[in-house]
Scaffold this active site. Structure first.
Site, PDB file in Angstrom:
ATOM      1  N   ARG A  58      -6.252   2.155  -8.318  1.00 50.36           N
ATOM      2  CA  ARG A  58      -7.112   2.259  -7.140  1.00 50.36           C
ATOM      3  C   ARG A  58      -7.709   3.653  -7.170  1.00 50.36           C
ATOM      4  O   ARG A  58      -7.014   4.657  -6.963  1.00 50.36           O
ATOM      5  CB  ARG A  58      -6.336   2.007  -5.855  1.00 50.36           C
ATOM      6  CG  ARG A  58      -7.270   1.769  -4.669  1.00 50.36           C
ATOM      7  CD  ARG A  58      -6.572   1.102  -3.521  1.00 50.36           C
ATOM      8  NE  ARG A  58      -7.520   0.540  -2.562  1.00 50.36           N
ATOM      9  CZ  ARG A  58      -7.168  -0.108  -1.471  1.00 50.36           C
ATOM     10  NH1 ARG A  58      -5.884  -0.289  -1.196  1.00 50.36           N
ATOM     11  NH2 ARG A  58      -8.072  -0.587  -0.661  1.00 50.36           N
ATOM     12  N   CYS A  88      -4.433  -8.262  14.362  1.00 52.35           N
ATOM     13  CA  CYS A  88      -5.883  -8.341  14.524  1.00 52.35           C
ATOM     14  C   CYS A  88      -6.194  -8.389  16.004  1.00 52.35           C
ATOM     15  O   CYS A  88      -5.460  -9.007  16.776  1.00 52.35           O
ATOM     16  CB  CYS A  88      -6.396  -9.594  13.821  1.00 52.35           C
ATOM     17  SG  CYS A  88      -8.142  -9.956  14.124  1.00 52.35           S
ATOM     18  N   GLN A 137       0.816  -2.183  -5.298  1.00 55.35           N
ATOM     19  CA  GLN A 137       0.334  -0.827  -5.506  1.00 55.35           C
ATOM     20  C   GLN A 137       1.520   0.120  -5.510  1.00 55.35           C
ATOM     21  O   GLN A 137       2.333   0.094  -4.589  1.00 55.35           O
ATOM     22  CB  GLN A 137      -0.629  -0.422  -4.391  1.00 55.35           C
ATOM     23  CG  GLN A 137      -1.195   0.989  -4.534  1.00 55.35           C
ATOM     24  CD  GLN A 137      -2.057   1.371  -3.346  1.00 55.35           C
ATOM     25  OE1 GLN A 137      -1.592   2.078  -2.450  1.00 55.35           O
ATOM     26  NE2 GLN A 137      -3.291   0.898  -3.312  1.00 55.35           N
ATOM     27  N   ARG A 152     -20.501  -1.002  19.788  1.00 55.82           N
ATOM     28  CA  ARG A 152     -19.470  -1.985  20.114  1.00 55.82           C
ATOM     29  C   ARG A 152     -20.017  -3.411  20.213  1.00 55.82           C
ATOM     30  O   ARG A 152     -19.308  -4.319  20.639  1.00 55.82           O
ATOM     31  CB  ARG A 152     -18.807  -1.615  21.452  1.00 55.82           C
ATOM     32  CG  ARG A 152     -18.175  -0.233  21.505  1.00 55.82           C
ATOM     33  CD  ARG A 152     -16.841  -0.196  20.851  1.00 55.82           C
ATOM     34  NE  ARG A 152     -15.876  -0.994  21.590  1.00 55.82           N
ATOM     35  CZ  ARG A 152     -14.746  -1.453  21.077  1.00 55.82           C
ATOM     36  NH1 ARG A 152     -14.455  -1.239  19.814  1.00 55.82           N
ATOM     37  NH2 ARG A 152     -13.906  -2.160  21.817  1.00 55.82           N
ATOM     38  N   GLY A 184       0.812  -1.201   0.000  1.00 47.30           N
ATOM     39  CA  GLY A 184       0.000   0.000   0.000  1.00 47.30           C
ATOM     40  C   GLY A 184       0.849   1.255   0.000  1.00 47.30           C
ATOM     41  O   GLY A 184       1.721   1.430   0.844  1.00 47.30           O
ATOM     42  N   HIS A 189      -3.900  10.425  -3.361  1.00 48.25           N
ATOM     43  CA  HIS A 189      -2.483  10.560  -3.677  1.00 48.25           C
ATOM     44  C   HIS A 189      -2.307  11.419  -4.926  1.00 48.25           C
ATOM     45  O   HIS A 189      -3.265  11.990  -5.436  1.00 48.25           O
ATOM     46  CB  HIS A 189      -1.869   9.173  -3.856  1.00 48.25           C
ATOM     47  CG  HIS A 189      -1.803   8.388  -2.585  1.00 48.25           C
ATOM     48  ND1 HIS A 189      -0.803   7.484  -2.300  1.00 48.25           N
ATOM     49  CD2 HIS A 189      -2.616   8.359  -1.497  1.00 48.25           C
ATOM     50  CE1 HIS A 189      -1.002   6.940  -1.115  1.00 48.25           C
ATOM     51  NE2 HIS A 189      -2.111   7.457  -0.609  1.00 48.25           N
ATOM     52  N   GLN A 248     -14.569  -9.247  30.237  1.00 49.83           N
ATOM     53  CA  GLN A 248     -14.747  -7.822  29.986  1.00 49.83           C
ATOM     54  C   GLN A 248     -15.298  -7.528  28.594  1.00 49.83           C
ATOM     55  O   GLN A 248     -15.812  -6.430  28.354  1.00 49.83           O
ATOM     56  CB  GLN A 248     -13.415  -7.094  30.181  1.00 49.83           C
ATOM     57  CG  GLN A 248     -12.952  -7.035  31.627  1.00 49.83           C
ATOM     58  CD  GLN A 248     -11.669  -6.232  31.759  1.00 49.83           C
ATOM     59  OE1 GLN A 248     -11.578  -5.094  31.313  1.00 49.83           O
ATOM     60  NE2 GLN A 248     -10.656  -6.843  32.365  1.00 49.83           N
ATOM     61  N   CYS A 259     -14.249 -11.233  11.299  1.00 50.57           N
ATOM     62  CA  CYS A 259     -13.743  -9.874  11.506  1.00 50.57           C
ATOM     63  C   CYS A 259     -14.857  -9.085  12.185  1.00 50.57           C
ATOM     64  O   CYS A 259     -15.967  -9.014  11.669  1.00 50.57           O
ATOM     65  CB  CYS A 259     -13.375  -9.232  10.171  1.00 50.57           C
ATOM     66  SG  CYS A 259     -13.004  -7.463  10.282  1.00 50.57           S
TER      67      CYS A 259
END
Length: 681
Positions: free
Chosen positions: A228, A368, A110, A439, A67, A180, A429, A354
């Site tokens: 992109r 992650c 990229q 959340r 990237g 960009h 928690q 995810c």
């Protein structure tokens, strides 16, 4: 481990190949280019390659990398990009492409020039450049307006960089337009020129066409060339969808591109990035698939797209309905690189979800929140191997994130696992953190692990408080203490008069009138408690020790909390400490100190809520140490290397504690503790 089911492969639109010119991509799932944070001196070495190789082994069709890879000297490395502006990268790319192709996936890079998105004080401390001297809010540079010599130099730099990628064995590249340099020429917000590179749409497209023509001349027609491309910069920008389509048609007519990788929204500032360009938890799934579908229909070229396509149902819809040709599931594969092989083998329910926590966008990327292996593929494994020793009896105490992961990994190793949780439900928690308005998806972290533990045959026990005698009676070989902690309230005086955030979020404390919330961590509980207090009808004053709201969180999470605070008219006071609380006239008098001015202030309120993290619950652990062969000591060198703990000569079970039972940290750290210890059992 995962055997494809021919019937599934034949019917699933995501598993059908895509051919673009000479290249056939084996399926429609891809990982889009991102600066993953694993490069070494601008080069994609073993850690970088292994991170992408895991996704290729997991079955995806195309992995794009690098990237914002820099093509020239005045596009500096400011967020850990690759440097494709030097021939030194070619041997790295050759090794990289050989590894990815060996797994059956295609590989593209990229390449970009940051333009005004650079940093004049970074790299070689050169001025940033752009079509016009228009400052970008996010990266703060005021660029030099490019003259034709600059334009010619950068066009040649793009072509040389693309040729290096071809010589490195890649299947193609994309240039980065959105935000960009190329995109800065395309948008009238950033291009104020009156020469042949500005004004009309055709003139604003001239630089992009020159770049792509030079690349095509350098690499030939057998190397894929995409862009992109921002199809719509969002509601506060000049470049909207209709103009994005017109620009794309001009580029298509010029023969400049083989595919578009469509993105949405501006990169001008953090709120735009968080809300439009790279949305996370609290945003609907696949928010931009419909406008991308309109773009694809009008332009008539293959279109890739990624923006919170976090689940296979969303990806299937996008591909099946012709909205996209390739579904970019980048963050989903950071959570689980085996998405494709699990899906193709009929084990879709085993995919780690995810949850959109945006932890992968933190300074510690590509990590992650609930897959600690990602980015650590040189020492840890996504697919946990069975133990080559005898199965052991592993007892895990505590069913929060650390305990759930310890139990899961131990069960994957083939051990006999029992998990005991004192509360009525597993999650610790996380269940508290998931109570906020945006959340709730955090529960996916818990639900997936409980399902995996049931599949693996672990013994799960809720409402089961275990003391020293209970644990030793089980005659364990290994005991993992994941008992977490209790809320910490540590002020000079009056702690007993304060309410902790956990009690607010679990509904055990009711708030009314004037409420002062003191945030001593910069994590989620403070803002969550403020939101809950407003819902109860209270008036909230918010005091933080940090310079900005939610300082410990990612920029996307901070932006989300700032927006909610504005909605509720909460105006946080920064760099201020809570010194003490006393009761005064049926109210509470809080004494505060500002770290900048050193001013001492008082504030009369009805409630004081304190967030200072947690302190470990260590009583049972301490009681067990005398019976443990290792005295409860974890060898840190072995732990970091994910290697076996040294064998103790004393009799007894092996004892470790992990997560917040050691120190107050986040979900990722708790799970990493568990994985490092238990993957070597």
């Amino acid at each position: 481990m995962y055997t494809p089911n021919p019937a599934i492969v034949a019917k699933d639109p995501l598993l059908q190949p895509l051919t673009i010119k000479h290249l056939t991509i084996r399926n429609r799932i891809m990982s889009t280019s991102h600066a993953c944070g694993l490069e070494q001196n601008g080069m994609p070495d073993d850690a970088y390659q292994s991170y992408h190789e895991a996704k290729a082994r997991g079955g995806l069709g195309l992995t794009m990398f690098g990237g914002s890879s820099n093509v020239d000297i005045d596009s500096p490395n400011i967020f850990r990009q690759l440097n494709v502006g030097t021939d030194a990268i070619i041997p790295y790319l050759q090794r990289f492409s050989a590894r990815i192709h060996a797994q059956g996936a295609a590989l593209m890079c990229q390449i970009s020039h940051l333009g005004r998105r650079g940093d004049p004080y970074g790299g070689d401390r050169l001025p940033t450049i752009g079509p016009s001297p228009v400052r970008e809010t996010a990266h703060r540079a005021i660029p030099k307006e490019m003259d034709e010599h600059d334009i010619d130099r950068v066009v040649k730099a793009f072509a040389r960089a693309a040729l290096r990628c071809k010589e490195g064995g890649l299947d193609g590249i994309e240039t980065m337009a959105g935000g960009h340099l190329i995109g800065q020429f395309l948008s009238s917000d950033t291009n104020r020129r009156t020469d042949r590179f500005g004004g009309s749409l055709e003139n604003r497209c001239r630089f992009a066409i020159m770049v792509h023509e030079a690349i095509r001349k350098a690499v030939g027609d057998t190397f894929l060339l995409g862009m992109r491309f921002t199809i719509d910069e969002g509601p506060y920008s000049a470049l909207r969808l209709d103009e994005g389509i017109r620009i794309a048609l001009i580029l298509k007519e010029a023969g400049a591109v083989d595919f578009f990788n469509a993105i949405y929204g501006s990169m001008e500032n953090v709120p735009a990035l968080a809300e439009y360009n790279m949305p996370g938890m609290g945003t609907p799934l696949s928010p931009w698939v419909e406008p991308v579908g309109v773009f694809r229909h009008e332009v008539g070229l293959p279109v890739f797209h990624a923006a919170r396509i976090a689940d296979l149902a969303s990806a299937r819809y996008a591909v099946r309905e012709g909205k996209v040709d390739m579904a970019g599931m980048t963050r989903a594969q950071i959570a689980d690189p085996d998405i494709v092989v699990k899906m193709a083998s009929g084990r879709e329910d085993e995919i780690r979800p995810c949850v959109g926590a945006t932890h992968c966008q933190s300074q510690h990327r590509p990590s992650c929140l609930h897959n600690p292996v990602t980015g650590r593929e040189l020492t840890l494994k996504h697919r946990i191997p069975k133990t080559d020793g005898r199965p052991r009896k592993v007892v895990v105490i505590g069913g929060g994130p650390a305990g759930l992961e310890a139990a899961r990994v131990s069960a994957e190793r083939g051990h006999q696992v029992s998990l005991y949780e004192a509360a009525a439900a597993f999650g610790g928690q996380i269940l508290i953190g998931a109570t906020g308005s945006w959340r709730r998806d955090l529960k996916g972290i818990v639900e997936w692990r409980v399902a995996e533990l049931e599949r693996l045959g672990a013994s799960l026990h809720a409402n089961a408080y275990m003391d020293e005698a209970d644990i030793t009676a089980l005659e364990p070989d290994v005991v993992i203490m994941a008992t977490g902690g209790l809320p910490l309230v540590d002020i000079g005086a009056g702690a007993e008069l304060c309410t902790n955030t956990w009690d607010v979020l679990t509904g055990q404390a009711a708030l009314s009138g004037d409420v002062l919330i003191f945030d001593g961590t910069g994590r989620h509980p403070g803002p969550l408690a403020a939101e809950r207090a407003v819902e109860m009808g209270a008036r909230v004053s918010y005091i933080s020790i940090d310079a900005v709201l939610a300082e410990e969180l990612t920029y996307a999470e901070r932006a989300r909390w700032k927006k909610l605070f504005l909605k509720h008219a909460i105006h946080p006071v920064s760099e201020t400490r809570l010194l003490s609380v006393e009761r005064r006239d049926n109210r509470l008098l809080a004494t505060l100190a500002n770290d900048i001015s050193h001013e001492i202030m008082t504030q009369s309120v009805d409630h004081v809520v304190v967030e200072q993290g947690s302190i470990p619950m260590a009583e049972v652990f301490d009681a067990l140490r005398g019976r443990a062969s290792n005295a409860g000591v974890t060898d840190l060198e072995a732990m970091v290397a994910a290697g076996p703990q040294p064998q103790a000569s004393a009799a007894g079970f092996e004892l470790h504690r992990i997560g917040d039972a050691v120190a107050s940290r986040n979900i990722h750290s708790a799970m990493l503790d568990a994985l490092r210890i238990c993957s070597a059992l």
